[in-house]
Design a protein around this motif. Structure first.
Motif, PDB file in Angstrom:
ATOM      1  N   TYR A   1      88.935  65.259  -2.848  1.00 57.24           N
ATOM      2  CA  TYR A   1      88.806  64.026  -3.633  1.00 57.24           C
ATOM      3  C   TYR A   1      89.333  64.229  -5.058  1.00 57.24           C
ATOM      4  CZ  TYR A   1      86.741  60.275  -6.318  1.00 57.24           C
ATOM      5  OH  TYR A   1      86.576  59.223  -7.181  1.00 57.24           O
TER       6      TYR A   1
ATOM      7  N   MET B   1      92.684  62.469  -6.595  1.00 56.68           N
ATOM      8  CA  MET B   1      92.574  61.539  -7.724  1.00 56.68           C
ATOM      9  C   MET B   1      93.419  62.010  -8.908  1.00 56.68           C
ATOM     10  SD  MET B   1      90.965  58.876  -6.890  1.00 56.68           S
ATOM     11  CE  MET B   1      91.574  59.024  -5.225  1.00 56.68           C
TER      12      MET B   1
ATOM     13  N   SER C   1      92.736  52.869   7.340  1.00 55.35           N
ATOM     14  CA  SER C   1      92.076  54.093   6.882  1.00 55.35           C
ATOM     15  C   SER C   1      91.256  53.787   5.639  1.00 55.35           C
ATOM     16  CB  SER C   1      93.153  55.146   6.580  1.00 55.35           C
ATOM     17  OG  SER C   1      92.733  56.044   5.579  1.00 55.35           O
ATOM     18  N   LEU C   2      89.997  54.179   5.663  1.00 55.34           N
ATOM     19  CA  LEU C   2      89.134  54.007   4.490  1.00 55.34           C
ATOM     20  C   LEU C   2      89.721  54.710   3.277  1.00 55.34           C
ATOM     21  CD1 LEU C   2      85.491  54.651   5.760  1.00 55.34           C
ATOM     22  CD2 LEU C   2      86.371  52.538   4.748  1.00 55.34           C
ATOM     23  N   GLY C   3      90.205  55.937   3.508  1.00 57.74           N
ATOM     24  CA  GLY C   3      90.746  56.733   2.405  1.00 57.74           C
ATOM     25  C   GLY C   3      91.949  56.045   1.773  1.00 57.74           C
TER      26      GLY C   3
ATOM     27  N   GLY D   1      92.679  52.825   1.865  1.00 61.18           N
ATOM     28  CA  GLY D   1      92.196  51.614   1.178  1.00 61.18           C
ATOM     29  C   GLY D   1      91.600  51.956  -0.181  1.00 61.18           C
ATOM     30  N   TYR D   2      90.853  53.040  -0.222  1.00 61.74           N
ATOM     31  CA  TYR D   2      90.258  53.480  -1.483  1.00 61.74           C
ATOM     32  C   TYR D   2      91.343  53.877  -2.481  1.00 61.74           C
ATOM     33  CZ  TYR D   2      87.541  56.105  -4.842  1.00 61.74           C
ATOM     34  OH  TYR D   2      86.988  56.544  -6.011  1.00 61.74           O
ATOM     35  N   GLU D   3      92.327  54.629  -1.999  1.00 64.14           N
ATOM     36  CA  GLU D   3      93.412  55.061  -2.886  1.00 64.14           C
ATOM     37  C   GLU D   3      94.174  53.857  -3.433  1.00 64.14           C
ATOM     38  OE1 GLU D   3      94.372  59.396  -0.845  1.00 64.14           O
ATOM     39  OE2 GLU D   3      95.244  57.609   0.044  1.00 64.14           O
TER      40      GLU D   3
ATOM     41  N   ALA E   1      92.989  50.847  -3.998  1.00 63.56           N
ATOM     42  CA  ALA E   1      92.185  50.179  -5.029  1.00 63.56           C
ATOM     43  C   ALA E   1      92.235  50.954  -6.341  1.00 63.56           C
ATOM     44  CB  ALA E   1      90.747  50.032  -4.542  1.00 63.56           C
ATOM     45  N   ARG E   2      92.146  52.280  -6.239  1.00 63.64           N
ATOM     46  CA  ARG E   2      92.209  53.094  -7.460  1.00 63.64           C
ATOM     47  C   ARG E   2      93.603  53.025  -8.092  1.00 63.64           C
ATOM     48  NH1 ARG E   2      88.076  56.773  -8.484  1.00 63.64           N
ATOM     49  NH2 ARG E   2      89.139  56.836 -10.488  1.00 63.64           N
TER      50      ARG E   2
ATOM     51  N   GLU F   1      93.792  49.899 -10.052  1.00 58.34           N
ATOM     52  CA  GLU F   1      93.023  50.032 -11.283  1.00 58.34           C
ATOM     53  C   GLU F   1      93.778  50.858 -12.341  1.00 58.34           C
ATOM     54  OE1 GLU F   1      88.471  50.747 -10.923  1.00 58.34           O
ATOM     55  OE2 GLU F   1      89.453  52.669 -11.154  1.00 58.34           O
TER      56      GLU F   1
END
Ligand code: 6IA
Length: 138
Positions: free
Chosen positions: A56, A60, A77-79, A81-83, A85-86, A89
């Protein structure tokens, strides 16, 4: 150019051969920070010898360094999707490439985000062309 390529790992490795080819193509434009996403030895179970916390933090850190994010989002993939969003941002340029599948639709959280460039494609050559169009337009 530093490129963050995102693709499914624990959510399934069925597209790994495609990721390998897309990463090779992206390497013609600069450094792909996340080339392990295209490592066929990394199974859905993941990398050995590195903790989830270290994965992680490392990812990041790479995301912060990236000039552009290219995500292959066909396999949800959750990962990834998270990436995404970040990346949003952090104000990164984001290209999502997607192969439409019978009976499935891309998440509205991705397809509905106007800050992302979302491009559909059918096969590798078209995917590479989509990447060329996006990166050369910068
Ligand atoms: O939820 P997923 O695993 O499908 O998420 C995939 C995304 O998260 C990729 O775009 C990667 O950048 C990142 N990611 C997820 N897992 C890893 C990983 N090893 N190594 C590097 N990046 C990753 C997995 C686990 C292991 C120690 C067992």
């Amino acid at each position: 150019m530093k490129i963050y390529f995102a693709g499914s790992i624990r959510a399934g490795r069925q597209d790994v051969d495609l990721y390998i080819e897309l990463i090779k193509h992206l390497q013609g434009y600069g450094e792909v920070l996340t080339s392990h996403v295209g490592n066929s030895e990394i199974s859905a179970y993941g990398e050995k010898g590195i903790s989830d916390h270290d994965i992680y933090e490392r990812d990041m850190d790479w995301l912060r360094q990236a000039d552009v994010v290219v995500a292959e989002v066909t396999n949800p993939s959750l990962g990834v999707g998270y990436e995404l969003a970040r990346a949003e941002e952090l104000g990164k340029r984001v290209l999502c490439i997607y192969r439409p599948q019978e009976g499935k639709r891309l998440s509205a959280m991705v397809s509905g985000n106007r800050r992302f460039a979302i491009k559909e494609y059918k096969e590798l050559e078209e995917g590479k062309k989509t990447i060329d169009d996006y990166l050369q337009a910068a």
